[in-house]
Design a protein around this motif. Structure first.
Motif, PDB file in Angstrom:
ATOM      1  N   LEU A  18       0.749  -1.279  -0.187  1.00  0.00           N
ATOM      2  CA  LEU A  18       0.033  -0.088   0.108  1.00  0.00           C
ATOM      3  C   LEU A  18       0.645   1.336  -0.060  1.00  0.00           C
ATOM      4  O   LEU A  18       0.433   2.328  -0.123  1.00  0.00           O
ATOM      5  CB  LEU A  18      -0.871   0.053   1.274  1.00  0.00           C
ATOM      6  N   ASP A  19       2.245   1.206   0.205  1.00  0.00           N
ATOM      7  CA  ASP A  19       3.165   2.239   0.192  1.00  0.00           C
ATOM      8  C   ASP A  19       3.757   2.321  -1.197  1.00  0.00           C
ATOM      9  O   ASP A  19       3.364   1.681  -2.150  1.00  0.00           O
ATOM     10  CB  ASP A  19       4.282   1.975   1.119  1.00  0.00           C
ATOM     11  N   ALA A  20       4.665   3.073  -1.388  1.00  0.00           N
ATOM     12  CA  ALA A  20       5.475   3.011  -2.661  1.00  0.00           C
ATOM     13  C   ALA A  20       6.080   1.536  -2.934  1.00  0.00           C
ATOM     14  O   ALA A  20       6.644   1.065  -2.309  1.00  0.00           O
ATOM     15  CB  ALA A  20       6.573   4.147  -2.950  1.00  0.00           C
ATOM     16  N   PRO A  21       5.996   1.097  -4.219  1.00  0.00           N
ATOM     17  CA  PRO A  21       6.467  -0.270  -4.477  1.00  0.00           C
ATOM     18  C   PRO A  21       8.028  -0.153  -4.281  1.00  0.00           C
ATOM     19  O   PRO A  21       8.460   0.684  -4.905  1.00  0.00           O
ATOM     20  CB  PRO A  21       5.877  -0.390  -5.849  1.00  0.00           C
ATOM     21  N   ALA A  22       8.554  -1.270  -4.002  1.00  0.00           N
ATOM     22  CA  ALA A  22       9.884  -1.574  -4.038  1.00  0.00           C
ATOM     23  C   ALA A  22      10.497  -2.216  -5.187  1.00  0.00           C
ATOM     24  O   ALA A  22      10.726  -3.266  -5.372  1.00  0.00           O
ATOM     25  CB  ALA A  22      10.335  -2.396  -2.796  1.00  0.00           C
ATOM     26  N   ASP A  23      10.987  -1.349  -6.286  1.00  0.00           N
ATOM     27  CA  ASP A  23      11.359  -1.715  -7.584  1.00  0.00           C
ATOM     28  C   ASP A  23      12.698  -2.628  -7.339  1.00  0.00           C
ATOM     29  O   ASP A  23      12.564  -3.710  -8.238  1.00  0.00           O
ATOM     30  CB  ASP A  23      11.701  -0.478  -8.441  1.00  0.00           C
ATOM     31  N   ASP A  24      13.415  -2.188  -6.498  1.00  0.00           N
ATOM     32  CA  ASP A  24      14.452  -2.980  -6.384  1.00  0.00           C
ATOM     33  C   ASP A  24      14.304  -4.651  -5.652  1.00  0.00           C
ATOM     34  O   ASP A  24      15.113  -5.121  -6.389  1.00  0.00           O
ATOM     35  CB  ASP A  24      15.614  -2.456  -5.439  1.00  0.00           C
ATOM     36  N   ALA A  25      13.653  -4.830  -5.058  1.00  0.00           N
ATOM     37  CA  ALA A  25      13.044  -5.792  -4.408  1.00  0.00           C
ATOM     38  C   ALA A  25      12.364  -6.955  -5.788  1.00  0.00           C
ATOM     39  O   ALA A  25      13.100  -8.264  -5.829  1.00  0.00           O
ATOM     40  CB  ALA A  25      11.767  -5.935  -3.727  1.00  0.00           C
ATOM     41  N   THR A  26      11.744  -6.557  -6.582  1.00  0.00           N
ATOM     42  CA  THR A  26      11.224  -7.172  -7.657  1.00  0.00           C
ATOM     43  C   THR A  26      12.281  -7.673  -8.509  1.00  0.00           C
ATOM     44  O   THR A  26      12.557  -8.491  -9.006  1.00  0.00           O
ATOM     45  CB  THR A  26      10.069  -6.434  -8.320  1.00  0.00           C
ATOM     46  N   ARG A  27      13.204  -6.624  -8.982  1.00  0.00           N
ATOM     47  CA  ARG A  27      14.138  -6.751  -9.792  1.00  0.00           C
ATOM     48  C   ARG A  27      15.405  -7.724  -9.107  1.00  0.00           C
ATOM     49  O   ARG A  27      15.829  -8.708  -9.934  1.00  0.00           O
ATOM     50  CB  ARG A  27      14.837  -5.540 -10.192  1.00  0.00           C
ATOM     51  N   THR A  28      15.616  -7.616  -7.991  1.00  0.00           N
ATOM     52  CA  THR A  28      16.508  -8.428  -7.129  1.00  0.00           C
ATOM     53  C   THR A  28      16.040  -9.931  -6.990  1.00  0.00           C
ATOM     54  O   THR A  28      16.595 -10.970  -7.329  1.00  0.00           O
ATOM     55  CB  THR A  28      16.833  -8.163  -6.019  1.00  0.00           C
ATOM     56  N   ALA A  29      14.740 -10.100  -6.933  1.00  0.00           N
ATOM     57  CA  ALA A  29      14.021 -11.322  -6.835  1.00  0.00           C
ATOM     58  C   ALA A  29      14.301 -11.758  -8.117  1.00  0.00           C
ATOM     59  O   ALA A  29      14.408 -13.180  -8.376  1.00  0.00           O
ATOM     60  CB  ALA A  29      12.652 -11.106  -6.374  1.00  0.00           C
ATOM     61  N   VAL A  30      13.897 -11.428  -9.171  1.00  0.00           N
ATOM     62  CA  VAL A  30      14.147 -11.908 -10.457  1.00  0.00           C
ATOM     63  C   VAL A  30      15.461 -12.341 -10.942  1.00  0.00           C
ATOM     64  O   VAL A  30      15.765 -13.307 -11.397  1.00  0.00           O
ATOM     65  CB  VAL A  30      13.536 -10.954 -11.685  1.00  0.00           C
ATOM     66  N   GLU A  31      16.495 -11.276 -10.920  1.00  0.00           N
ATOM     67  CA  GLU A  31      17.839 -11.512 -11.100  1.00  0.00           C
ATOM     68  C   GLU A  31      18.542 -12.831 -10.191  1.00  0.00           C
ATOM     69  O   GLU A  31      18.913 -13.734 -10.683  1.00  0.00           O
ATOM     70  CB  GLU A  31      18.898 -10.371 -10.966  1.00  0.00           C
TER      71      GLU A  31
END
Length: 205
Positions: free
Chosen positions: A175-188
């Motif tokens: 519900l806060d600002a999305p953590a772009d780095d978390a999604t990217r890190t999870a993918v990589e």
């Protein structure tokens, strides 16, 4: 097909995402408050399917054949984010079919309303998510669900990556600002780990 042990070895951990993350303490409150109550609430078939997938996380179907081989849920208590991560073994062509369907949704469901109850609607927006060039094929969406009455917006990243006939999939919502780095890190990190689990599996045969 990966064994369950190999699939578990391919999972990401809280340590991969950074200090803010930890093993989950339970389902985030917004899962039922927003996703469950919104699921299926539109007469547009592809958009209805998307809403159902966001809640059930059965991206590849709900049968025993497509049941995940391993799962993990991680929380960022400070940001109120929760990331659910799955490893699934399935036919490569069918995984690619799901990825192709995801790619159609920014056009098919870019902006629509989901009727929650009489006189109340939630505004849903769907956009393509830029991903690292990981795996053999990949697809991702950023979905926002806004409730004007409650003055809050849920943002969920929905991602899948195919490696051979295995796939990782995740939802990362807040519900806060999305953590772009978390999604990217999870993918990589997840793609590297899945690739290694597959390599070790072949070496053991």
């Amino acid at each position: 097909m990966l064994t369950r042990g190999q699939a578990r070895a391919a999972l990401i951990t809280a340590a991969d995402l950074g200090e803010a993350w930890e093993p989950t303490r339970g389902a985030a409150t917004w899962r039922d408050e927003v996703l469950k109550t919104t699921a299926g609430r539109t007469d547009r078939p592809d958009c209805r399917r998307l809403l159902d997938v966001l809640y059930t996380e059965d991206l590849f179907g709900g049968s025993a054949t497509t049941a995940p081989r391993a799962t993990v849920a991680l929380d960022d208590p400070d940001g109120g984010a929760q990331l659910h991560y799955r490893i699934t073994s399935y036919r490569a062509a069918d995984i690619d079919g799901t990825l192709a369907w995801l790619a159609t949704l920014p056009d098919a469901c870019g902006h629509f309303e989901a009727r929650v109850e009489a006189g109340v609607a939630r505004e849903v927006r769907v956009a393509a998510l830029t991903l690292p060039g990981a795996g053999d094929a990949r697809g991702g969406l950023r979905v926002t669900v806004s409730d004007a009455r409650a003055e809050e917006t849920l943002t969920v990243d929905l991602v899948a990556v195919r490696v051979g006939d295995d796939a990782l999939s995740l939802t990362n919502g807040t519900l806060d600002a999305p953590a772009d780095d978390a999604t990217r890190t999870a993918v990589e990190v997840g793609t590297e780990r899945l690739t290694e689990a597959r390599r070790q599996g072949r070496a053991q045969v």
